[in-house]
Design a protein around this motif. Sequence first.
Motif, mmCIF file in Angstrom:
data_model
loop_
_atom_site.group_PDB
_atom_site.id
_atom_site.type_symbol
_atom_site.label_atom_id
_atom_site.label_comp_id
_atom_site.label_asym_id
_atom_site.label_seq_id
_atom_site.Cartn_x
_atom_site.Cartn_y
_atom_site.Cartn_z
ATOM 1 N N GLY A 66 17.049 -4.312 -2.121
ATOM 2 C CA GLY A 66 17.800 -4.046 -3.541
ATOM 3 C C GLY A 66 17.163 -4.363 -4.917
ATOM 4 N N ALA A 67 17.982 -4.277 -5.608
ATOM 5 C CA ALA A 67 17.419 -5.112 -7.321
ATOM 6 C C ALA A 67 16.232 -6.348 -7.335
ATOM 7 C CB ALA A 67 18.145 -4.893 -8.451
ATOM 8 N N ARG A 68 17.238 -7.222 -6.201
ATOM 9 C CA ARG A 68 16.278 -8.632 -6.046
ATOM 10 C C ARG A 68 15.227 -8.646 -6.229
ATOM 11 N NH1 ARG A 68 20.159 -10.999 -2.152
ATOM 12 N NH2 ARG A 68 19.391 -9.283 -0.696
ATOM 13 N N ALA A 69 14.320 -7.603 -5.704
ATOM 14 C CA ALA A 69 13.110 -7.430 -5.947
ATOM 15 C C ALA A 69 12.191 -7.532 -6.564
ATOM 16 C CB ALA A 69 13.150 -6.391 -4.916
ATOM 17 N N ARG A 70 12.518 -7.370 -8.183
ATOM 18 C CA ARG A 70 12.510 -7.312 -9.189
ATOM 19 C C ARG A 70 11.902 -8.620 -9.573
ATOM 20 N NH1 ARG A 70 11.539 -3.012 -12.193
ATOM 21 N NH2 ARG A 70 12.682 -2.122 -11.270
ATOM 22 N N GLY A 71 10.535 -8.265 -9.872
ATOM 23 C CA GLY A 71 9.911 -9.594 -10.427
ATOM 24 C C GLY A 71 9.084 -10.600 -9.377
ATOM 25 N N GLY A 72 9.456 -9.797 -7.838
ATOM 26 C CA GLY A 72 9.512 -10.959 -6.926
ATOM 27 C C GLY A 72 8.212 -11.188 -6.419
ATOM 28 N N THR A 73 7.605 -11.415 -5.240
ATOM 29 C CA THR A 73 6.725 -11.350 -4.237
ATOM 30 C C THR A 73 7.044 -10.640 -2.376
ATOM 31 O OG1 THR A 73 6.027 -13.554 -5.250
ATOM 32 C CG2 THR A 73 5.040 -12.679 -3.251
ATOM 33 N N ALA A 74 6.363 -9.699 -2.224
ATOM 34 C CA ALA A 74 5.877 -9.092 -1.296
ATOM 35 C C ALA A 74 5.279 -10.421 -0.473
ATOM 36 C CB ALA A 74 6.233 -7.809 -0.522
ATOM 37 N N TYR A 75 5.714 -10.278 0.560
ATOM 38 C CA TYR A 75 4.388 -10.658 2.163
ATOM 39 C C TYR A 75 4.966 -10.043 3.269
ATOM 40 C CZ TYR A 75 5.137 -15.115 -0.746
ATOM 41 O OH TYR A 75 5.300 -15.789 -1.239
ATOM 42 N N VAL A 76 2.908 -8.515 3.350
ATOM 43 C CA VAL A 76 3.364 -7.716 4.396
ATOM 44 C C VAL A 76 1.555 -8.581 5.355
ATOM 45 C CG1 VAL A 76 3.598 -5.801 4.367
ATOM 46 C CG2 VAL A 76 3.614 -6.646 2.620
ATOM 47 N N THR A 77 1.916 -8.676 7.070
ATOM 48 C CA THR A 77 1.365 -8.928 7.194
ATOM 49 C C THR A 77 0.150 -7.925 7.703
ATOM 50 O OG1 THR A 77 1.585 -7.370 9.607
ATOM 51 C CG2 THR A 77 3.040 -10.094 9.049
ATOM 52 N N LEU A 78 0.172 -6.814 7.220
ATOM 53 C CA LEU A 78 -1.019 -5.469 7.052
ATOM 54 C C LEU A 78 -1.386 -5.074 5.829
ATOM 55 C CD1 LEU A 78 -2.191 -3.913 8.601
ATOM 56 C CD2 LEU A 78 -1.290 -2.359 8.795
ATOM 57 N N GLU A 79 -2.203 -4.685 4.813
ATOM 58 C CA GLU A 79 -2.247 -3.900 3.753
ATOM 59 C C GLU A 79 -1.051 -2.724 3.363
ATOM 60 O OE1 GLU A 79 -5.707 -2.411 3.101
ATOM 61 O OE2 GLU A 79 -5.226 -1.453 1.091
ATOM 62 N N VAL A 102 1.916 -9.714 -4.668
ATOM 63 C CA VAL A 102 1.535 -8.861 -3.214
ATOM 64 C C VAL A 102 1.241 -9.105 -2.736
ATOM 65 C CG1 VAL A 102 1.490 -6.785 -1.410
ATOM 66 C CG2 VAL A 102 2.773 -6.060 -3.728
ATOM 67 N N VAL A 103 1.152 -10.103 -1.420
ATOM 68 C CA VAL A 103 0.420 -10.770 -0.710
ATOM 69 C C VAL A 103 0.532 -10.492 0.968
ATOM 70 C CG1 VAL A 103 -0.386 -12.999 0.433
ATOM 71 C CG2 VAL A 103 1.314 -12.879 -1.700
ATOM 72 N N TYR A 104 -1.037 -9.817 1.245
ATOM 73 C CA TYR A 104 -1.328 -9.838 2.292
ATOM 74 C C TYR A 104 -1.628 -10.021 3.452
ATOM 75 C CZ TYR A 104 -4.846 -6.671 0.669
ATOM 76 O OH TYR A 104 -6.320 -6.278 0.441
ATOM 77 N N ALA A 105 -1.664 -10.422 4.877
ATOM 78 C CA ALA A 105 -2.674 -10.483 5.705
ATOM 79 C C ALA A 105 -4.072 -9.559 6.118
ATOM 80 C CB ALA A 105 -2.444 -11.541 6.986
ATOM 81 N N VAL A 106 -3.728 -8.585 5.910
ATOM 82 C CA VAL A 106 -4.818 -8.025 7.073
ATOM 83 C C VAL A 106 -4.979 -7.178 5.975
ATOM 84 C CG1 VAL A 106 -5.995 -6.934 9.019
ATOM 85 C CG2 VAL A 106 -4.669 -8.901 9.665
ATOM 86 N N PRO A 107 -6.936 -6.120 5.910
ATOM 87 C CA PRO A 107 -6.568 -4.851 4.770
ATOM 88 C C PRO A 107 -6.170 -3.630 5.990
ATOM 89 C CG PRO A 107 -9.088 -6.113 5.303
ATOM 90 C CD PRO A 107 -7.888 -7.313 5.872
ATOM 91 N N ASP A 108 -6.165 -2.680 5.715
ATOM 92 C CA ASP A 108 -5.600 -1.466 6.487
ATOM 93 C C ASP A 108 -7.282 -0.681 6.831
ATOM 94 O OD1 ASP A 108 -4.805 0.775 8.597
ATOM 95 O OD2 ASP A 108 -3.484 1.202 7.152
ATOM 96 N N PRO A 109 -7.604 -0.860 8.447
ATOM 97 C CA PRO A 109 -8.974 -0.568 8.522
ATOM 98 C C PRO A 109 -8.614 1.296 8.851
ATOM 99 C CG PRO A 109 -8.305 -1.615 10.830
ATOM 100 C CD PRO A 109 -6.479 -1.531 9.174
ATOM 101 N N ASN A 110 -7.070 2.027 8.838
ATOM 102 C CA ASN A 110 -6.890 2.938 9.081
ATOM 103 C C ASN A 110 -7.081 3.615 7.945
ATOM 104 O OD1 ASN A 110 -5.985 5.725 9.400
ATOM 105 N ND2 ASN A 110 -3.461 4.606 9.742
ATOM 106 N N ARG A 111 -8.358 4.700 7.737
ATOM 107 C CA ARG A 111 -8.737 5.030 6.441
ATOM 108 C C ARG A 111 -7.409 6.241 5.586
ATOM 109 N NH1 ARG A 111 -13.039 8.520 8.433
ATOM 110 N NH2 ARG A 111 -13.503 6.677 10.623
ATOM 111 N N THR A 112 -6.860 6.830 6.620
ATOM 112 C CA THR A 112 -5.717 8.071 6.336
ATOM 113 C C THR A 112 -4.834 6.658 5.339
ATOM 114 O OG1 THR A 112 -5.471 8.136 8.202
ATOM 115 C CG2 THR A 112 -4.773 9.610 7.011
ATOM 116 N N ALA A 113 -4.424 5.457 5.262
ATOM 117 C CA ALA A 113 -3.971 4.846 5.021
ATOM 118 C C ALA A 113 -4.381 3.842 3.723
ATOM 119 C CB ALA A 113 -2.996 4.253 5.689
ATOM 120 N N ALA A 114 -5.357 2.990 3.804
ATOM 121 C CA ALA A 114 -5.638 2.796 3.275
ATOM 122 C C ALA A 114 -5.969 2.985 1.609
ATOM 123 C CB ALA A 114 -7.699 2.300 3.234
#
Length: 341
Positions: A66-79, A102-114
């Motif tokens: 919710g609102a607690r995300a503001r100013g925070g960090t998102a960790y995602v395994t895929l872009e 935003v911290v992510y692990a792997v760039p998205d190889p899916n051309r439609t979504a990248a």
Amino acid sequence: MNDVSPMDVAWMRRAVELAARGTGSTHPNPVVGCVITASDGHPVGEGFHAVAGGPHAEVEALRMAGARARGGTAYVTLEPCNHTGRTGPCADALIEAGVARVVYAVPDPNRTAAGGADKLRSKNIDVVEGVLRAEAEAINQVWLHSVRVGRPFVTWKFATTLDGRSAAPDRTSKWITGPLARADVHRQRAACDAIAVGTQTVLDDDPELTVRDENDVPAARQPLRVVVGDREIPATARVRNDRAETLLLPTHDPAEVLRQLDDRQIRHLWLEGGPTLAAAFLRAGLVDQIVAYVAPAVLGSGYAAVGDLGAESIDHLRRFNLADVTRLGDDVRLTLVPLGG
Ligand code: AOF
Ligand code: ZN
């Protein structure tokens, strides 16, 4: 490049753990996990992708935060994605929620979504790529491979005697390996999207090619059954029963088989035989993994696990890397991958 702290690694490890919960249910999509920490560093949201068509991991985690995300960090395994597919772009959702990093692990190889990372940067969000990349690649190995290469990942499975025979001269083959090895095959089949055999194998063995438990009860989700070749399949063949869908492909070209399966978004093909089909895929260089069940037994005559590969001298030996050796009862399972792969 931004600094990566031990906490970044820890939260990404948690995101990888969350992602893995989707294993087996997200087809044809990847597994993805996400953790959100507030500006003070405390975790406020978690999510993972559970099923294709359902919310993406980021959206689930943002919902919890919710609102607690503001100013925070998102960790995602895929872009984070940048497209409107079955759901809206996650990059936009992260921007709207006001995350600062935003911290992510792997760039998205899916051309439609990248393109998510670039969009986030354009909004002055700190973006870090590559944290725990190897771990995040490992949980999506098959999906990443099939999207990058543009065809399904192919596993060739066979059972063999010590002297490389998969059937006796009268073509009988039940059973070379024991019950533990056969149960393992069903477990591995269950994780695949399609099981292929040649028409000769259907005529010889009349396999059902379904996933069943130890009491022969079929699983709820069944991989697509694929029969390759142009021999006539009798109407009474078990592959024609209604326990799973069956696709007949009257071709001998492995590349064509994979094209047709790619059109159906098959990510992982499990190749079960016989020697002609296996040889065709090996010759074409279209085997990404070999799973061999070796029994402590000798036939001395009969059919080889694989047909002619054109080898004339020992220089033509096809060597693989031994990735795993596991004992299953009295049998041994070898997992091989291409050299350099
Ligand atoms: C997912 N789950 O958590 C993320 C994905 O089929 P769609 O429209 O939902 O889009 C799937 C694509 O979105 C997928 O191939 C990948 O490139 C991207 N990110 N996908 O299924 C998720 N974050
Ligand atoms: Zn998304």
